[in-house]
Scaffold this active site. Structure first.
Site, mmCIF file in Angstrom:
data_model
loop_
_atom_site.group_PDB
_atom_site.id
_atom_site.type_symbol
_atom_site.label_atom_id
_atom_site.label_comp_id
_atom_site.label_asym_id
_atom_site.label_seq_id
_atom_site.Cartn_x
_atom_site.Cartn_y
_atom_site.Cartn_z
ATOM 1 N N PRO A 191 23.863 24.097 -19.662
ATOM 2 C CA PRO A 191 22.525 23.910 -19.070
ATOM 3 C C PRO A 191 22.496 24.307 -17.591
ATOM 4 O O PRO A 191 21.512 24.878 -17.121
ATOM 5 C CB PRO A 191 22.271 22.406 -19.237
ATOM 6 C CG PRO A 191 23.161 21.980 -20.343
ATOM 7 C CD PRO A 191 24.372 22.858 -20.282
ATOM 8 N N GLY A 355 -1.977 -4.584 -5.570
ATOM 9 C CA GLY A 355 -2.569 -3.971 -6.764
ATOM 10 C C GLY A 355 -4.051 -3.708 -6.590
ATOM 11 O O GLY A 355 -4.635 -4.032 -5.546
ATOM 12 N N CYS A 382 -0.776 -8.041 0.248
ATOM 13 C CA CYS A 382 -2.047 -7.325 0.081
ATOM 14 C C CYS A 382 -2.918 -8.015 -0.979
ATOM 15 O O CYS A 382 -3.436 -9.084 -0.700
ATOM 16 C CB CYS A 382 -1.781 -5.859 -0.214
ATOM 17 S SG CYS A 382 -3.136 -4.823 0.343
ATOM 18 N N HIS A 508 1.586 -4.187 4.176
ATOM 19 C CA HIS A 508 2.712 -3.955 3.258
ATOM 20 C C HIS A 508 4.045 -3.980 4.016
ATOM 21 O O HIS A 508 4.537 -2.939 4.436
ATOM 22 C CB HIS A 508 2.550 -2.604 2.565
ATOM 23 C CG HIS A 508 1.449 -2.574 1.572
ATOM 24 N ND1 HIS A 508 1.633 -2.879 0.241
ATOM 25 C CD2 HIS A 508 0.140 -2.305 1.714
ATOM 26 C CE1 HIS A 508 0.486 -2.791 -0.398
ATOM 27 N NE2 HIS A 508 -0.448 -2.440 0.467
ATOM 28 N N GLU A 510 6.957 -4.364 2.906
ATOM 29 C CA GLU A 510 8.050 -3.709 2.171
ATOM 30 C C GLU A 510 8.276 -2.263 2.616
ATOM 31 O O GLU A 510 9.373 -1.731 2.506
ATOM 32 C CB GLU A 510 7.791 -3.781 0.659
ATOM 33 C CG GLU A 510 6.682 -2.883 0.101
ATOM 34 C CD GLU A 510 5.265 -3.444 0.233
ATOM 35 O OE1 GLU A 510 5.055 -4.369 1.055
ATOM 36 O OE2 GLU A 510 4.367 -2.950 -0.473
HETATM 37 N N1 GLN Z 1 -7.164 -3.838 -4.061
HETATM 38 C C1 GLN Z 1 -7.038 -4.490 -2.798
HETATM 39 C C2 GLN Z 1 -7.807 -3.771 -1.701
HETATM 40 O O1 GLN Z 1 -8.112 -2.614 -1.833
HETATM 41 C C3 GLN Z 1 -5.582 -4.638 -2.415
HETATM 42 C C4 GLN Z 1 -4.868 -3.354 -2.251
HETATM 43 C C5 GLN Z 1 -3.363 -3.486 -2.262
HETATM 44 O O2 GLN Z 1 -2.829 -4.476 -2.770
HETATM 45 N N2 GLN Z 1 -2.677 -2.486 -1.775
HETATM 46 O O3 GLN Z 1 -8.098 -4.332 -0.690
#
Ligand code: GLN
Length: 540
Positions: A191, A355, A382, A508, A510
């Site tokens: 390969p 999220g 967040c 964030h 992280e």
């Molecule tokens: N959905 C949420 C906002 O837009 C949080 C975004 C996130 O967790 N990065 O404020």
């Protein structure tokens, strides 16, 4: 002028070009060479900001607010220097620039074509980074696999650039796979031969082969690869499967990848690589004295890459605390069927993840309620922080309809809401609050203790915010806004009184955790979870 290293990939995707590029960069950096890494992604999205995490893993955000590929996270974690918009370019962005120029009449009536216009734009983006005079070497990772239709313009640009700058200033590393056939008990080179042929067809002879393998490469196999792929034997580098990504720089050092590259680029460097900090980190990582379980409540748990930087930040913070952190993914939706206590019972701390959208929100609220009432260390990031605020308003303040307008746009009690300037925005790409913002932390708080200072700056990626109309009521019941943006007054950190560790952050953290600088809030969270674990085990 900076010199160039290109990293291409052959045979399959997911071989870890990003890790190899970052490891090589680390070795060069440890010899005092100034190096940066750039990634080209061959997809048509202008950036990964609009991609679902299931598609492409986490979207990594830079200081200057670019939404980028998660490999940039590896570059920062390894090198401990920030990247920027210029470090990640997609085909979409290349075409967008060329088309905008065409609309502006910049091509003077010429037919706009892949060669030279697209390839010129690719070369411009590569040399732009090199011209900053900040770096001795620019490493450019070409996403995708050699042979893909989408990668062709990049390979062509590489061929041209190498011709222009000369072979002494440009090295091509081809990352490839040497599969092991169990039945035949043999490692196979075919390969790789084929993928090098593909590269040759594009006019590129690789200088170095980095071979991903499950077993050590015997000498005869190295000789065979060298012969068939037209490289010298010392340029066949073994990249054996490693226990962790943090082992790879040392494996590459053993294989002399850095020395081979420097020789080919005619760079004289007799410095011994200074990796003492890295080795110290690895020592702690590999010899933990304690172990804890942290729940990661999120909705993209099927794919670890969706929370890449969070997992890595736990590794950094665990090592500082000489503690093995087992991150247990918990799907927020399963918490919606009740019995939260049983589902969270073996955890010494819980992180509620970032999220978008309403799926799984109630599970997050249930988890937070349990954690708050049972005094389990909590870290909300967040969306996780926003959920903590909603949960507190509902269950402590008794505001029954408290919600985020992201979940219920018509809610009468928008404790989390859009900022006025966000309300006008309809376009989705690159329109969130993005990148680095200042935050002032109040004294005598958990976060102040963790950071050891009042003025910090952290990266953001969200549209919704803590609604300050509710601030007084929320604080009077004990959820304190302990960090605020000094210019806008937006709430960036909340902490619960009379709880061992209950911290929610709008940003964030992280994204800024590196091997050299583990993030202080992750370190403090693990410390709190360790205290909790001592209580937990002594109670058993
Ligand atoms: N959905 C949420 C906002 O837009 C949080 C975004 C996130 O967790 N990065 O404020």
């Amino acid at each position: 002028m900076a010199k160039y290293i290109f990293v291409t990939g052959g045979v399959t995707s997911s071989l870890g070009k990003g890790i190899i590029a970052a490891s090589l960069a680390k070795l060069l950096q440890s010899r005092g060479i100034r190096v940066t890494i750039q990634k080209f992604d061959p997809y048509i999205n202008v950036d990964p900001g609009t991609l679902n995490p299931y598609e492409h893993g986490e979207c990594y955000v830079t200081e200057d607010g670019a939404e980028t590929d998660l490999d940039l996270g590896h570059y920062e974690r390894f090198l401990n220097i920030p990247t920027s918009q210029a470090n990640n370019v997609t085909t979409g962005r290349i075409y967008q620039t060329v088309i905008e120029k065409e609309r502006a009449g910049a091509f003077l009536g010429k037919t706009v074509q892949v060669i030279p216009h697209i390839t010129d734009e690719i070369k411009r983006r590569i040399t732009l980074v090199a011209q900053e005079d900040m770096y001795d070497i620019v490493i450019t990772e070409i996403g995708g696999t050699v042979g893909d239709i989408e990668s062709l313009p990049y390979l062509e640009a590489l061929r041209q650039l190498r011709r222009e700058v000369g072979k002494d200033n440009c090295v091509v590393i081809h990352l490839t796979l040497i599969p092991y056939l169990k039945a035949a008990k043999e490692l196979k080179t075919k390969p790789t031969q084929h993928s090098v042929k593909e590269l040759l067809q594009a006019g590129i002879q690789p200088d170095i082969l980095v071979c991903r393998t499950e077993h050590h490469l015997p000498k005869e196999l190295r000789e065979k690869l060298a012969l068939f792929c037209n490289v010298d034997e010392k340029s066949v580098i073994e990249a054996i499967d490693a226990e962790t990504i943090y082992d790879v720089p040392l494996l590459m050092l053993k294989e002399k990848l850095d020395k081979t590259v420097l020789k080919k680029l005619y760079i004289k460097n007799n410095n011994e690589p200074d990796l003492h900090h890295w080795k110290e980190f690895l020592g702690k990582l590999k010899n933990p004295t304690r172990e804890i379980n942290i729940g990661l409540v999120g909705k993209y748990n099927e794919l670890q890459d969706a929370y890449k930087s969070i997992y890595e930040a736990f590794i950094h913070a665990g090592a500082v605390n000489e503690c093995k952190v087992n991150v247990i993914p918990i799907h927020s939706e399963i918490l919606e069927n009740g019995d939260v206590g049983t589902k969270l019972k073996d955890l010494q701390g819980v992180l509620v993840a970032p999220g978008f959208g309403e799926r799984g929100i109630n599970g997050k609220l249930e988890a937070i309620r349990y954690i708050r009432e049972h005094k389990v260390p909590f870290f909300g990031i967040c969306l996780g922080m926003q959920c903590a605020v909603v949960e507190f308003c509902k269950n402590v303040l008794g505001i029954k309809n408290a919600n985020s307008t992201e979940v219920d746009p018509k809610t009468k009690e928008p404790v989390i809401d859009l900022m006025p300037e966000q309300k006008k925005i309809t376009l989705k790409g690159g329109t969130m609050r993005l990148g680095s913002y200042a935050c002032k932390i109040s004294k005598n708080t958990l976060s102040h203790k963790a950071y050891g200072k009042s003025d910090i700056s952290e990266r953001h990626r969200h549209r919704y915010e803590f609604n300050n109309a509710y601030l007084e009521r929320i604080e009077s019941a004990g959820l304190m806004a302990t960090g605020k943006n000094p210019d806008s007054g937006l709430v960036e950190i909340v902490e619960l009184k009379d709880h061992p560790f209950f911290v929610g952050v709008q940003y964030h953290p992280e994204l800024k955790s590196t091997v050299e600088n583990p993030h202080p809030l992750f370190v403090a969270f693990i410390k709190a979870a360790l205290v909790n674990s001592e209580l937990f085990f002594s109670a058993k």
